[in-house]
Design a protein around this motif. Sequence first.
Motif, short mmCIF file in Angstrom:
data_model
loop_
_atom_site.label_atom_id
_atom_site.label_comp_id
_atom_site.label_asym_id
_atom_site.label_seq_id
_atom_site.Cartn_x
_atom_site.Cartn_y
_atom_site.Cartn_z
N PHE A 111 11.40 -34.78 20.28
CA PHE A 111 12.05 -33.73 21.23
C PHE A 111 12.18 -34.04 22.53
CE2 PHE A 111 11.26 -30.28 24.65
CZ PHE A 111 12.22 -29.65 24.13
N TYR A 112 11.59 -34.88 23.09
CA TYR A 112 11.94 -35.42 24.51
C TYR A 112 13.13 -36.50 24.39
CZ TYR A 112 8.16 -32.71 26.59
OH TYR A 112 7.33 -31.70 27.30
N ALA A 113 13.19 -36.94 23.43
CA ALA A 113 14.27 -38.02 23.40
C ALA A 113 15.78 -37.07 23.05
CB ALA A 113 14.12 -38.95 22.02
N SER A 114 15.88 -35.87 22.72
CA SER A 114 16.98 -35.18 22.51
C SER A 114 17.57 -34.98 23.90
CB SER A 114 16.45 -33.74 21.95
OG SER A 114 15.85 -32.81 22.99
N ASP A 115 18.84 -34.27 23.75
CA ASP A 115 19.55 -34.08 25.16
C ASP A 115 18.75 -33.30 25.68
OD1 ASP A 115 22.14 -34.32 26.81
OD2 ASP A 115 22.08 -32.26 26.29
N GLN A 229 15.55 -24.67 37.57
CA GLN A 229 16.48 -23.78 37.91
C GLN A 229 17.96 -23.88 37.25
OE1 GLN A 229 17.12 -24.01 42.29
NE2 GLN A 229 15.65 -25.58 42.23
N SER A 230 17.98 -25.08 37.01
CA SER A 230 19.43 -25.69 36.59
C SER A 230 19.50 -25.38 34.90
CB SER A 230 19.75 -27.06 36.87
OG SER A 230 18.77 -27.93 36.08
N PHE A 231 18.51 -25.03 34.48
CA PHE A 231 18.65 -24.67 32.98
C PHE A 231 18.86 -23.09 32.74
CE2 PHE A 231 16.25 -28.50 33.28
CZ PHE A 231 16.59 -29.28 32.28
N ASP A 238 14.08 -22.07 24.57
CA ASP A 238 13.98 -23.58 23.53
C ASP A 238 12.79 -24.41 23.94
OD1 ASP A 238 16.18 -22.63 22.09
OD2 ASP A 238 17.58 -23.48 22.97
N TYR A 239 12.58 -24.73 25.31
CA TYR A 239 11.77 -25.33 25.60
C TYR A 239 10.17 -24.82 25.45
CZ TYR A 239 9.19 -28.96 28.71
OH TYR A 239 8.33 -29.71 29.47
N VAL A 240 10.19 -23.41 25.76
CA VAL A 240 8.95 -22.97 25.83
C VAL A 240 8.40 -22.94 24.24
CG1 VAL A 240 7.60 -20.81 26.08
CG2 VAL A 240 9.01 -21.76 27.92
N GLU A 241 9.28 -22.58 23.28
CA GLU A 241 9.01 -22.38 21.98
C GLU A 241 8.65 -23.86 21.31
OE1 GLU A 241 12.56 -20.89 20.23
OE2 GLU A 241 11.76 -18.79 20.71
N ALA A 242 9.31 -24.60 22.15
CA ALA A 242 8.75 -26.21 21.59
C ALA A 242 7.48 -26.54 22.09
CB ALA A 242 9.93 -27.25 22.19
N LEU A 243 7.03 -26.13 23.32
CA LEU A 243 5.64 -26.18 23.79
C LEU A 243 4.69 -25.65 23.08
CD1 LEU A 243 6.48 -26.15 27.66
CD2 LEU A 243 5.85 -28.18 26.26
#
Length: 283
Positions: A111-115, A229-231, A238-243
């Motif tokens: 996940f963290y290696a993705s864009d 804030q830039s996202f 998407d980040y929260v669902e990954a977490l």
Amino acid sequence: MKKITSLPALMMHGLLAVVFVSLFTGSSAKAAERNQIEAFLEVTGFDVALDSIALSASSAPDMLGLEPGEFGASWGRLSQQVFDTDVMHDLALQILTETLDEDALQHAAEFYASDLGQRLVAVENASHLVEEDDVIQTAGRRIISDLVREGSERLVTLKRMGAAIDAAGTGVKAVQQIQLRFLMAARDAGVVELDLDEEGLRALMKEQEGDMRLALQSSALAGSAYTYQSFTDDELLDYVEALEEPLMQTVYELLNAVQYEITANRFELLASRLLELGNGQDI
């Protein structure tokens, strides 16, 4: 010798502030190799989070009811020695090679290696290394106020993020344990005199637990609002669902535990060495 009659609140620096103190014990079914751990630390940004532990040294005088200047010029040198980033990095590697399951490592690393992941790591790394945390908190609270006024769903997502990072709700216990271990070590080293024994300190911490929990949650929410804030709203979701995925939860539980075990370990060592500052810096 300084006499302590009250217990100041300790607010730890960084986005991973809400953490577990107790380490996982026992070996994983398939533990990762040391070189895998090294790469994992870099791709996830956890290496920078470890480095940022050194910034928490500034809170040590507060816990003793002192100002850093009261320790003299030697304070900076001592804290740099104790919070040596190479030492902390090695401690993390030792623990993680024994505890981090390879499947969980690969899941998080992918996940963290993705864009999206690398963009997240970049802003998280930058946030970890901001020494003036008040700047982040002030700006973050302003963003939160705007979100509340707008009735934005983004605020819900940010709160979900905080819940995902501390799924078991043990962040307060972690902070309290660091406080306790530091004060006990300072007492045992003859640095401070405490009016309360360990049981009394635990009781006092219990009384303060509610206020500290609210403070930690508020701090984490403001920090997240500022950092991300830039996202876009969709990217943040998407980040929260990954977490929230089970394997990622496992990784965060362990990384949080490692970060705060190392923090507590360093604070204990710092307490044991405070008397080295000498008569010129009598506390």
